[in-house]
Scaffold this motif. Sequence first.
Motif, short mmCIF file in Angstrom:
data_model
loop_
_atom_site.label_atom_id
_atom_site.label_comp_id
_atom_site.label_asym_id
_atom_site.label_seq_id
_atom_site.Cartn_x
_atom_site.Cartn_y
_atom_site.Cartn_z
N GLY A 74 63.52 77.26 -41.17
CA GLY A 74 62.90 76.21 -41.97
C GLY A 74 63.01 74.85 -41.30
N LYS A 75 64.19 74.54 -40.80
CA LYS A 75 64.39 73.27 -40.10
C LYS A 75 63.58 73.22 -38.81
CE LYS A 75 69.02 72.06 -41.77
NZ LYS A 75 70.44 71.79 -41.38
N LEU A 76 63.46 74.37 -38.15
CA LEU A 76 62.72 74.39 -36.90
C LEU A 76 61.25 74.03 -37.09
CD1 LEU A 76 64.09 77.44 -34.85
CD2 LEU A 76 64.10 75.03 -34.21
N LYS A 77 60.68 74.44 -38.21
CA LYS A 77 59.27 74.08 -38.50
C LYS A 77 59.13 72.58 -38.63
CE LYS A 77 58.09 78.45 -40.76
NZ LYS A 77 57.68 79.11 -42.02
N TRP A 78 60.10 71.97 -39.32
CA TRP A 78 60.08 70.51 -39.48
C TRP A 78 60.31 69.83 -38.14
CZ3 TRP A 78 64.50 67.04 -39.45
CH2 TRP A 78 64.16 65.75 -39.83
N ILE A 79 61.25 70.37 -37.36
CA ILE A 79 61.54 69.82 -36.04
C ILE A 79 60.31 69.93 -35.14
CG2 ILE A 79 62.86 70.21 -33.92
CD1 ILE A 79 64.48 68.80 -35.98
N PHE A 80 59.58 71.04 -35.26
CA PHE A 80 58.38 71.24 -34.45
C PHE A 80 57.33 70.17 -34.76
CE2 PHE A 80 54.04 72.96 -34.20
CZ PHE A 80 53.97 73.23 -32.84
N LEU A 81 57.14 69.88 -36.03
CA LEU A 81 56.16 68.86 -36.41
C LEU A 81 56.54 67.48 -35.88
CD1 LEU A 81 55.36 69.86 -40.12
CD2 LEU A 81 53.88 70.09 -38.11
N VAL A 82 57.82 67.17 -35.95
CA VAL A 82 58.29 65.87 -35.44
C VAL A 82 58.05 65.77 -33.94
CG1 VAL A 82 60.28 64.37 -35.13
CG2 VAL A 82 59.99 65.62 -37.27
N HIS A 83 58.34 66.85 -33.21
CA HIS A 83 58.12 66.84 -31.76
C HIS A 83 56.63 66.82 -31.44
CE1 HIS A 83 62.38 67.88 -31.53
NE2 HIS A 83 62.32 67.59 -30.25
N LEU A 84 55.83 67.46 -32.30
CA LEU A 84 54.38 67.46 -32.09
C LEU A 84 53.83 66.04 -32.12
CD1 LEU A 84 51.86 69.28 -31.75
CD2 LEU A 84 51.64 69.25 -34.24
N PHE A 85 54.43 65.19 -32.96
CA PHE A 85 54.02 63.79 -33.04
C PHE A 85 54.82 62.91 -32.08
CE2 PHE A 85 52.48 65.44 -37.11
CZ PHE A 85 51.19 64.91 -37.12
N GLN A 86 55.47 63.54 -31.11
CA GLN A 86 56.16 62.85 -30.01
C GLN A 86 57.31 61.96 -30.48
OE1 GLN A 86 54.93 63.80 -26.80
NE2 GLN A 86 53.97 65.17 -28.28
N CYS A 87 57.99 62.38 -31.53
CA CYS A 87 59.11 61.59 -32.07
C CYS A 87 60.43 62.36 -32.05
CB CYS A 87 58.80 61.14 -33.50
SG CYS A 87 57.40 60.02 -33.64
N GLY A 88 60.49 63.43 -31.29
CA GLY A 88 61.70 64.26 -31.28
C GLY A 88 62.93 63.53 -30.77
N ILE A 89 62.73 62.57 -29.85
CA ILE A 89 63.88 61.85 -29.30
C ILE A 89 64.63 61.10 -30.38
CG2 ILE A 89 62.52 59.80 -28.75
CD1 ILE A 89 65.38 61.27 -26.62
N PHE A 90 63.91 60.65 -31.43
CA PHE A 90 64.56 59.89 -32.49
C PHE A 90 65.44 60.79 -33.36
CE2 PHE A 90 60.76 57.34 -31.49
CZ PHE A 90 61.39 56.17 -31.12
N ILE A 91 65.06 62.07 -33.51
CA ILE A 91 65.93 63.02 -34.20
C ILE A 91 67.21 63.21 -33.41
CG2 ILE A 91 66.17 65.42 -34.91
CD1 ILE A 91 63.32 65.48 -35.65
N ARG A 92 67.07 63.32 -32.10
CA ARG A 92 68.25 63.48 -31.26
C ARG A 92 69.15 62.25 -31.33
NH1 ARG A 92 68.94 67.81 -28.56
NH2 ARG A 92 67.24 69.31 -28.37
#
Length: 379
Positions: A74-92
Motif C-alpha cells: 500500500g505504501k509502495l503505491k503511494w511512494i510510486f506516485l510521489v516518485h512519478l511526480f519527481q518528488c521522491g527525494i523529499f520523502i527521503r
Amino acid sequence: MMKFTKQNFGFLVAGIIIYIVDVGVDFWVASKYFCQGQYSWSILILCFRCLSSLITQRFSYEWFKNDWEVTDTGKLKWIFLVHLFQCGIFIRYWFALKYGCLAAFKQKSSGDASETDPSNFIQKQAIDAVTDINMLRVFKTFLETTPQLFVQIYVLMVHDKTNFYQYAAIFMSFCGISCSVVDYQVSLRKALPDKGEFRGPSKFTYLFYKLLTITSWVLSISLITLLSVKISVILLIFHWVCGFTWTLKQCTTFCKSKKMEYLYRIVVGIILIFTFFNIKGRRTKVCISIYYATHSVVTLGILFVYMFWKPALVEEIYFTVFSIITIFSLVLGIAFLVVYYRHFHPTTYCRSWAYSDEVDGVAGEKDRVKTGRFQNFLM
C-alpha cells in the motif's frame, strides 16, 4: 557503531536548503536564457535537470521497493506516485530528518553494540537514510550539476557579456559538487564501521582534491569545445565508452535487477568522465594513476593544440586566464590527491588498498558488514 550527531543533523538541514536553492537557480537560469532568446542553452539546462531527476527518482523508488519488498504494498503505491511526480527525494529527506532528529537529540548513548538495541537501531536508521540521500546526490551531481558547470563556463567563454545569474549558477554548481563529494565520504565512513571518522583535515584535503581536479577537467573540456564542438563530443563519448567498458569488466552487483544494474553502470560511466569513481573495494593505485595521468596528458594536449591550431586565440586574455586556472587546478588537485592517500586515507581499514578511492567498495564478503545501501556494493 558510529553515531549520528547534531553536527550531522545540521549538515542534513543545510543539504536540503542547498538542494532547493539549486533547483530554483536551475529554473531561474533556464528562464533567463529563454527570455533572451538563447533557447538552446535553456533547453540544454532543462534536459540535464530532467535526465538527472528521472534517473535519481528511478533509483530511489527501486531502493524503497527493495527495502520494503512485499510487506508494504500500500505504501509502495503511494511512494510510486510521489516518485512519478519527481518528488521522491523529499520523502527521503523526511525520513532522514525524522530518524536524524531522534538519533541526534532524543536518543541517549547506549553501551550495547547490538543493532537490536533501540538506541543503536535509530542511529542505524538515520545513517542509512542519509547515506541513500547522499548516494542519490552523487548521481545528481555528475548527471546535472557538473555538466551545467561546463555549460555555464563555456557560455562565459563564448559571450563577452556576463550576467549575475550565470555567476550564481556557477557558484551553486561548485557548492553542489563540494557538498555531495564530502557528504558522501562522511556517509561511507559511518556506514562502514571499519573505516575511521572523516575529520576536518581529511575532509578539506579530499574536497580540494576532488574539486580542483574536476575544475581543471571541466575547463579543459570547455576550451576544446570552444575550439571544436565535434572534437569535444567525440572526446566525451570516447571517455564514457572507456568508463562504461571498465565498469562492465568489474562485474558490479549494486542492484538486484539486471536492468537497474546496467543503468547503474551507464551512470558510473558518466561519473568517470569527470572524476575517478571506484566501484570495487580493490587495490586501485594503478587505475587511479592511469586515470589522472590520462587527464593530465589530455589537458596539456588541448593547450598545445590551441597554440598550433588557433594561435590568434592564445593572445586573448580569457585564454591566458583559463589556461593558468586549468594548469594550477590540475597541479594542486593532484598534490591534494597524493597528500590525501598518503596521510588521510583509512589504510587501517584494509592495508592492501593504498590509493583506492573508496566510493562504494569494501574488502570482501567475509569482512563485509551489512549496513544500508553499501551492503550491495560488492559480492
